[in-house]
Structure formats: C-alpha cells, structure tokens
Design an enzyme around this catalytic site. Structure first.
Site, PDB file in Angstrom:
ATOM      1  CG  ASN A   7     -52.240 -86.604   3.986  1.00 46.92           C
ATOM      2  OD1 ASN A   7     -52.009 -85.174   3.933  1.00 46.92           O
ATOM      3  ND2 ASN A   7     -54.229 -86.938   2.851  1.00 46.92           N
ATOM      4  NE  ARG A  91     -50.609 -86.303  -0.078  1.00 46.39           N
ATOM      5  CZ  ARG A  91     -51.612 -85.434  -0.649  1.00 46.39           C
ATOM      6  NH1 ARG A  91     -52.763 -84.960   0.591  1.00 46.39           N
ATOM      7  NH2 ARG A  91     -51.575 -84.795  -1.625  1.00 46.39           N
ATOM      8  CG  HIS A 180     -53.737 -85.806  -7.085  1.00 51.40           C
ATOM      9  ND1 HIS A 180     -54.033 -85.749  -8.791  1.00 51.40           N
ATOM     10  CD2 HIS A 180     -53.667 -85.633  -6.290  1.00 51.40           C
ATOM     11  CE1 HIS A 180     -55.357 -84.887  -7.575  1.00 51.40           C
ATOM     12  NE2 HIS A 180     -54.740 -85.290  -6.644  1.00 51.40           N
ATOM     13  NE  ARG A 241     -56.681 -77.232  -5.979  1.00 50.95           N
ATOM     14  CZ  ARG A 241     -56.213 -78.482  -5.867  1.00 50.95           C
ATOM     15  NH1 ARG A 241     -55.794 -79.134  -6.642  1.00 50.95           N
ATOM     16  NH2 ARG A 241     -56.732 -78.580  -4.770  1.00 50.95           N
ATOM     17  CD  GLU A 384     -52.998 -90.289  -2.780  1.00 45.24           C
ATOM     18  OE1 GLU A 384     -54.741 -90.543  -3.008  1.00 45.24           O
ATOM     19  OE2 GLU A 384     -52.990 -89.787  -2.915  1.00 45.24           O
TER      20      GLU A 384
END
Ligand code: ADP
Length: 404
Positions: A7, A91, A180, A241, A384
C-alpha cells in the site's frame, strides 16, 4: 500462495506478506518518511520480535529493496529466497471508470492508471511509483492492482451523477466514485457468512469508520450507493475531512479569507472534521476523553459524527427498500462502543435494537443487536490486505489455468 501486499503512499509504504492458505500475514510492517534522511522501517514477523530501523531511504525503489531485504533477513525474516514471493498485490486508490475489478498489471493497465492520475493526484502517482519499483525488483512476478473504487463502480446513474451539467461529467468524468471498496466488499461478505445467508439475499449497510470514513448500501452483494464521492472528501464527518457541506460554503470562505485553491483544499481535507469542530483532536479516542471531561466542542464533534451516520442509515434503508444487517468496521467502528451506541439510539422504529452488553464486550466478528432486533447489527474487523492477497491469488491462478 505467498503474496506481498503493498500500500504505497507518497512518503510511506505499508506492507504485509500474506500466506493465502492460512489467511494470515507472515510479516507486516511499514516504511515511513520516504525521501528523508531519517526514514523509519518497522517490521513485525508473525512469530518474532518487532524491529525498527532508522536510516536514509530516498525513494520507493530503495524502500521496497529494504522491505525485501528485511523479509529475507536471517534474524527477522520469514523467507530464504526472494522466489518465495509468488506475486505482488497493490492497493490502488483510483480506478476511475476503467476498472470494475482487480486486474493483472500490464502495460495497458499502467497506461490507464496514468490516465487516472488527474482523478487522484495525491494517491495514484504514489501507487504507480510503488508498482514500478516492485516490477524492477521482481520483474518475473505477477503484479495485481486492487482498486478502492472498483466495488462501487456499477452504482446506478441516479447514485453517481451530480447535479452539474452532464457535459461536465462526460468531459472530466466528474461523478461519485466512492472509496474503501475493498473493505465494504469484505465486511459485507463476512457479515453474510456469519448470518449464514448468501450475500445475494441481503440488504446490508456497511460503515467503515476510521480516520477516513464512508458508508455503503449493499443490495444483493452489490454497492448501490456510497457516501464518499468524486474524492474521499464527501459524506461522513471524518478525522480531518469536512464531509457533506453546501458547496457555497467553501466559495464564501475563499472570498472572505482570500484562500488559494490549494489552501482551500487543505482546509477541507486537513483542518476540518472532528479536529475542525473540536479544536482538540482528529482522533476519536481523544474526542471521547474530552467529551467525558465535559468539553462542549468535543461533544459537538462527536454528535455531528454520529448524527451523520444515523442519517445515512435512514437514507440507505430507503434506497434499498429495507435493511437486514448494519455492519461497523474500521478503527472507530470496531473499537468505539460509544459511537455504535449513539448511532443506534432510538432506531427501534427501523428495526435496529442494540444489545448494550454485547456492544460493550464485542470482540472479533460479532452480532451486537438484541435477539428481537429485526436488523442484525454487527462488528466485523476489516482486512483489506487479505482481500488484496486473495484477489491476487485468484487472478494469478486463473492465468496459470489459462496457460494449461
Ligand atoms: P485509518 O483510516 O487511518 O486506517 P483506523 O481505521 O486505524 O484509521 O482508525 C483510526 C481511528 O480509530 C482513530 O480516530 C482512533 O481514535 C479510532 N480508535 C481506535 N481505537 C479506538 C477506541 N478504542 N475507541 C475509540 N476510537 C478508537
């Protein structure tokens, strides 16, 4: 199969070396502060002691060289030869409208990834750097890309179109993509397995609540809507965010504070959310501590966070015409019993009834709703990296079968 899952961010690479047959990581770690004199490599073999190395790591190529070296290392490694790495799974944040599933990385795929850079200028260049570096070190190994956006890409137009002129959608590909996806796909499938029903027969809402947070409406195994949008900025309130907001707000702030586009972007991505409202922290644990001490702004931040999740549950239940399971995952979803409790409060009319005891003691994959709750509320830890490893294995096996 042993798969190296990477990743790659702009200054970091997280990795897991996964043996798919047992579904666990033989080793995991990260290289952080790439490009600096004091880069840090942390490495944890499954059955060994965790190590930390500090030194100069100037780019992704050198970082991956270090990762391979530490996997091979006599004292802390888990393999004896680089050929024990069967494949590499990456990823990749943004697959644009091009990719609706994981793919073997070919020259054509690389071209498409580069075309999608504009859609994810912060993430895709780092993902590409990681792929190129891994290819250089392991030229004979299959490399697979697993996209954050892929699971959502078949949403219906009514879910992905914004109310802007259609020509702008066509010209710039401005639409909801959602992110996601790997996590939403994994936890919805795990939930179905736990409930002993095929995912194709279920209506599931998944709430991935971490520093970044998003929800998805998953009907019959397909994502039909999700809260993140063109970028990961839309939807829920997040650590830093802003989430959903009247777009005019940012135009107004730009005018008043004389901000550049970059500054406005930083304001919405880095200084907003839990941090922006509370003025204390972007970290839910610290927000919860501040709330317990009576901090009013922290309470506001907590309430905005959970209230928005509640609103999306209502919206997605309506969108799917019902709800069978509500799944919490991600650092907050898995660990904050307070967030889960607040979200599920007064939701009996929708068939959601939490069992307080089960919620407090939940560990691993667990149902936390009461026996008579129509909707099964669940805690499912996400994984993940495992999905990336399994997708990689499947693609590599399919290719090998094709060659037989
Ligand atoms: P990322 O999106 O960076 O992968 P994570 O999924 O690890 O993030 O989630 C990080 C968030 O999880 C942080 O806000 C952290 O405070 C929160 N978190 C972790 N443990 C707990 C806990 N026990 N209680 C409340 N929040 C927690």
């Amino acid at each position: 199969m042993k798969v190296l899952v990477l990743n790659c961010g702009s200054s970091s690479i997280k990795y897991q070396f996964i043996e798919t047959e047992i579904g666990t990581a033989l080793a995991k770690g990260a290289v952080e502060r790439i490009g600096m004199a004091s880069a840090i490599l942390t490495h944890a073999p499954r059955n060994g002691e965790k190590i930390r190395i500090v030194g100069e790591i100037l780019d992704h190529k050198i970082a991956i060289e270090y990762v391979i070296a530490v996997l091979l290392s006599k004292n802390h490694g888990v393999i004896k030869d680089v050929n024990e790495i069967d494949a590499v799974g990456h990823r990749v944040v943004h697959g644009g409208e091009t990719f609706s599933g994981s793919v073997l990385i070919t020259d054509e795929v690389m071209r498409a990834l580069k075309e999608n850079i504009e859609l994810a200028p912060l993430h895709n260049p780092a993902n590409i750097k990681g792929i190129l570096a891994a290819k250089e070190h392991m030229p004979d190994k299959p490399q697979v890309a697993v996209f954050d956006t892929a699971f959502h890409i078949n949403m219906p137009p009514k879910a992905y179109l914004y109310g802007i002129p259609y020509t702008l959608y066509k010209k710039y590909k401005i639409r909801r993509y959602g992110f996601h996806g790997t996590s939403h796909r994994y936890v919805s499938k795990r939930a179905a397995t736990r409930l002993g029903k095929p995912v194709e027969e279920l209506k599931i809402i998944t709430a991935h609540l971490g520093n970044g947070a998003s929800m998805a409406a998953i009907k019959e195994g397909r994502s039909i809507d999700t809260s993140m949008g063109f970028t990961p900025l839309e939807g829920l309130l997040m650590g830093t965010r802003v989430g959903d907001m009247d777009p005019s707000v940012i135009l107004y702030i730009i005018g008043k504070e004389e901000l550049s586009i970059m500054e406005a972007n930083t304001l919405m991505n880095k200084h907003s959310g839990l941090l922006g409202i509370s003025g204390e922290s972007s970290d839910m644990r610290e927000i919860e501590e501040a709330v317990a001490e009576g901090n009013k702004r922290a309470k506001n931040a907590f309430d905005v966070f959970t209230y928005r999740i509640k609103k999306y549950i209502g919206a997605y239940t309506a969108a799917m015409g019902g709800l069978d399971a509500l799944v919490f995952t991600g650092g907050i979803g898995e660990n904050s019993q307070l967030v889960r409790k607040s979200v599920c409060e007064n939701m009996e009319y929708l068939g959601i009834k939490l069992d307080d005891k089960l919620n407090e003691t939940a560990n691993g994959e667990a149902v936390i709703s009461s026996e008579d709750s129509h909707v099964k509320v669940m805690r499912i830890p996400t994984n993940e990296e495992l999905v990336i490893a399994l997708d990689t294995e499947k693609i590599v096996n399919d290719i090998l079968k094709g060659k037989e």
